[in-house]
Structures are given as structure tokens and as C-alpha cells.
Design a protein around this motif. Structure first.
Motif, short mmCIF file in Angstrom:
data_model
loop_
_atom_site.label_atom_id
_atom_site.label_comp_id
_atom_site.label_asym_id
_atom_site.label_seq_id
_atom_site.Cartn_x
_atom_site.Cartn_y
_atom_site.Cartn_z
N THR A 60 0.93 -0.81 -0.22
CA THR A 60 -0.02 -0.26 -0.11
C THR A 60 0.86 1.43 0.19
O THR A 60 0.57 2.42 -0.27
CB THR A 60 -0.68 -0.06 1.11
OG1 THR A 60 -1.82 -1.34 1.20
CG2 THR A 60 -1.38 1.35 0.75
N THR A 61 2.18 1.04 0.56
CA THR A 61 3.15 2.19 0.45
C THR A 61 3.17 2.80 -0.36
O THR A 61 3.16 3.82 -0.91
CB THR A 61 4.32 2.11 1.46
OG1 THR A 61 3.97 1.73 2.83
CG2 THR A 61 5.20 2.66 1.57
N LEU A 62 4.31 1.22 -1.83
CA LEU A 62 3.99 1.63 -2.89
C LEU A 62 3.13 2.46 -3.67
O LEU A 62 3.37 2.69 -4.63
CB LEU A 62 4.83 -0.09 -3.49
CG LEU A 62 4.99 0.43 -4.75
CD1 LEU A 62 6.77 1.12 -5.47
CD2 LEU A 62 4.88 -1.39 -5.40
N LEU A 63 2.09 1.57 -3.48
CA LEU A 63 0.84 2.63 -4.24
C LEU A 63 0.55 3.75 -4.03
O LEU A 63 0.47 4.61 -4.57
CB LEU A 63 -0.55 1.18 -3.56
CG LEU A 63 -2.11 2.19 -4.55
CD1 LEU A 63 -1.83 1.59 -6.00
CD2 LEU A 63 -3.30 1.34 -4.13
N ARG A 64 0.62 4.56 -2.19
CA ARG A 64 0.53 5.68 -2.05
C ARG A 64 1.54 6.26 -2.73
O ARG A 64 1.05 7.93 -2.95
CB ARG A 64 0.40 5.87 -0.72
CG ARG A 64 -0.96 5.44 -0.41
CD ARG A 64 -1.19 5.67 1.20
NE ARG A 64 -2.37 4.76 1.25
CZ ARG A 64 -2.71 4.59 2.72
NH1 ARG A 64 -1.92 5.34 4.13
NH2 ARG A 64 -3.69 3.88 2.90
#
Length: 375
Positions: A60-64
Motif C-alpha cells: 500500500t505504501t508503494l501504491l501511495r
């Protein structure tokens, strides 16, 4: 925590210069804590990439970071070949031309279904007949045109998710980001929504990045799957390659492909605990190795053969009917109490003792990790 040796993390099928989304040496840290550690990937236009992994792995961090909701500590994010985040440069989310679908839907309770879908158009200054036309077109694509005037609270969970998807595509972005969009739905509805979502993404020609912890969702929906762990990409490959050629025991175990056994070599072949497996074709030249045994790599010995005559023996401890066959769990003899799974067209007896045969052409070998020298 999964331990692994990261494989080549850049997708060889995608050219970075022509990629819809790419990252280079991307990192994110909070103080001394590293959240992402050197992410390199490139996603071709029109493809769906699933970021798959357990909670806390960094997906999710990568997506953000791609969305612009976070700024990287180092490295670059590019969209359509143009850098949007890097040294001295950071474009906010509204300048990146992306759509996003959140886990909790994020619908405004005081707006109608149509009002929620039209919100991105309002922010972009689209008004009047054009706003209404594009709103209704988006709702029609997700099958909710007849519910335009309803309140989101009057809809089911699946319908609310469709509203969120319509809102993400109403501005006609080329790239849509999905942050575990189906995790709040029950299993049966999730399976239906995955099929609908895949058809919608393909029908609109979208490029998509899809975050999930569900292997079935990732392998069903995506063209490429990045298995993540501890802030890195453990393996990036097509779904069929992941299943047939996992690059480490930890990837295989996370995908629940089968059991991984640590085997040791002896003069006449290989051994697992008390089980002498004899020579095994395709085995590495090593004193020890890890062996992935999938349900398709195992079968019960012929009925006329006594179980004790087999090189692997055990007791059937569980039977589940799945799709068109029985999933059978066998606890191997010995102190380790290791269990293997196999697929059977007939229902065996619970507690029955069986002999097992390995199908060498379906085995997957991994080198055993080198033990550190002791002082």
C-alpha cells in the motif's frame, strides 16, 4: 517475516521509456525504519499489476507513492515516461491523471450516487450537460445508472464498491489504482466482483495497479504479479510463471503452492527425516536442498501396493471437496509431523494409511541456504 533473495525486480516485458508507470530505486524511510527498499518496476500500458503480500510488506505504501499521497525518500516515480516524483520534483495527486479506488470506498454520505461519481468532474471544472453525460456513462459502465439518485447508504457493499469504481473512471484516466477494493466484501461477492472488475479494466483499456493480500484475486485479475515482502519485491512475474516457477521457498509458501521439505543427500540419494527417497531426477548437486511438493507432484501408490513399500508413508488427516476433486492432507510418518497435500478424484478414508509417490517432473528444487560459520 519472509526472508528471500530478491530476483530481478524490473519486469523484463516492460520498456521503462514506454511504460505507463515505472519506478527506479524507490525508497521510503521514517527515521531509521526502512519501509520500501529500492523498488524497480515498469508496467506496460494496458496491463494490470497486482502488488501481493502480507500486511506490513509495503504494497500500500508503494501504491501511495505512485498516487502522490506520499513523497519518496529517494528514487523516482514516472507516469507515461514523465517523472512525477524524484530529486527536487513532486507532482501532487491531482496533477498525475490517475483514478483511485480505496478499501473503504470513501463515499460522501451527503451526496447522491451521481453526486459522488461527479465529484472529480466538479474538481476539474466540468459542468452542465457534459458533467451529467460523463457521470451517467460511468454509472452505466458499472451497471448502476438506475440508482443515480439514491443515497450510498441505501446500497449494498458490492454496489457501493461499483460507485467507487465509477468515480475512479469518470474522468477517463488511463491509470487506475486499487487499494484492496474488495477486502470488505464476503468471499462469494469478492469472486464475482473480481470477474466484473477484470472485464471492466480490459473493456476500458486501463492500466491498473491492484493491491491485495489475496492470492486468488491477484492471480485471477493481473497480467503481472509482484510478490512483496519486507519492503522489497521478492518476485515479479506473470501468474502462471509464479505458480510454476516460484523463485524461492518463501514465495512458494506464501502462495500456498505446497509443502517445502529440507532434504539431505546420502550415498544412494535423498532423505527426509526417516524417509529414504532414493535418487530423484533433476536434483541439484548439493549436500542439502529445499524441495517444493505441490498437490500435482504427488499421488497415492497403486492400491495393490502395501503402503509400507513406498518411500513416503503417512496417514490421511483431512479431506475437503474443492471444485471437482478432493484435497487430501497426509501427515507423514516421523517426529516432524510434516503434512503434504494431494488431489484425488475419489474420496479416501479418514485415518487411512497410504504410500505416496513423487512425480519427479513436477518437483521444484531450491538450493538450501548456506549456514553461517560458527565461531
Amino acid at each position: 517475516m519472509m526472508n528471500f533473495q530478491p530476483s530481478g525486480m524490473t519486469d523484463p516485458t516492460a520498456n521503462r521509456a514506454e511504460a505507463a508507470v515505472s519506478t527506479r530505486a524507490l525508497t521510503l524511510s521514517y527515521g531509521e525504519t526502512q519501509i520500501l527498499r529500492g523498488i524497480d518496476l515498469a508496467l506496460a500500458p494496458g496491463q494490470t499489476l497486482a502488488l501481493l503480500g502480507p500486511s506490513g510488506c509495503g504494497k500500500t505504501t508503494l501504491l501511495r507513492l505512485v498516487a502522490g499521497l506520499l513523497s519518496p525518500s529517494s528514487g523516482e516515480v514516472a507516469i507515461g515516461g514523465q517523472v512525477v516524483a524524484g530529486p527536487g520534483l513532486f507532482l501532487p495527486p491531482e496533477k498525475r491523471g490517475l483514478g483511485m479506488v480505496f478499501q473503504d470506498y470513501a463515499l460522501w454520505p451527503h451526496l447522491s450516487v451521481a453526486g459522488n461519481v461527479a465529484f472529480p468532474l466538479d474538481m476539474a471544472g466540468v459542468r452542465g450537460a457534459e458533467r451529467e453525460r460523463r457521470t451517467m456513462a460511468a454509472l452505466d459502465r458499472v451497471g448502476l445508472a438506475a440508482m443515480a439518485t439514491r443515497s450510498p447508504s441505501a446500497l449494498s457493499g458490492g454496489q457501493q464498491q461499483r460507485v467507487a469504481i465509477a468515480r475512479a473512471i469518470v474522468a477517463e484516466p488511463k491509470i487506475v489504482l486499487f487499494d484492496e477494493p474488495l477486502s470488505n466484501l464476503d468471499r462469494e461477492l469478492r469472486e464475482t466482483m473480481v470477474e466484473e472488475l477484470g472485464a471492466l479494466i480490459r473493456g476500458l483499456g486501463l492500466t491498473a495497479i491492484y493491491v491485495t493480500h489475496d492470492q486468488s484475486e491477484a492471480l485471477t485479475l493481473a497480467d503481472r504479479v509482484a510478490v512483496m515482502a519486507a519492503g522489497q519485491i521478492a518476485q515479479l512475474a506473470a501468474p502462471d510463471q509464479l505458480v510454476e516457477e516460484p523463485n524461492s521457498p518463501k514465495v512458494a509458501e506464501f502462495l500456498r503452492l505446497g509443502a517445502v521439505l529440507r532434504l539431505t543427500r546420502h550415498a544412494a540419494g535423498w532423505r527426509f527425516g526417516p524417509h529414504d527417497l532414493g535418487p530423484l531426477p533433476g536434483a541439484p548437486e548439493a549436500a542439502a536442498a529445499d524441495l517444493l511438493i505441490t498437490p500435482r507432484a504427488l499421488r497415492v501408490t497403486a492400491p495393490e501396493t502395501a503402503p509400507e513399500a513406498a518411500r513416503l508413508t503417512g496417514e490421511i488427516t483431512a479431506i475437503h471437496y474443492r471444485d471437482t476433486a478432493y484435497a487430501v492432507s497426509v501427515r507423514l510418518d516421523g517426529p516432524a509431523a510434516q503434512s503434504l497435500q494431494l488431489s484425488s478424484n475419489i474420496r479416501p478414508r479418514l485415518g487411512e494409511r497410504v504410500g505416496l509417490e513423487l512425480l519427479s517432473e513436477r518437483l521444484r528444487w531450491f538450493p538450501a541456504p548456506v549456514e553461517p560459520l560458527k565461531a
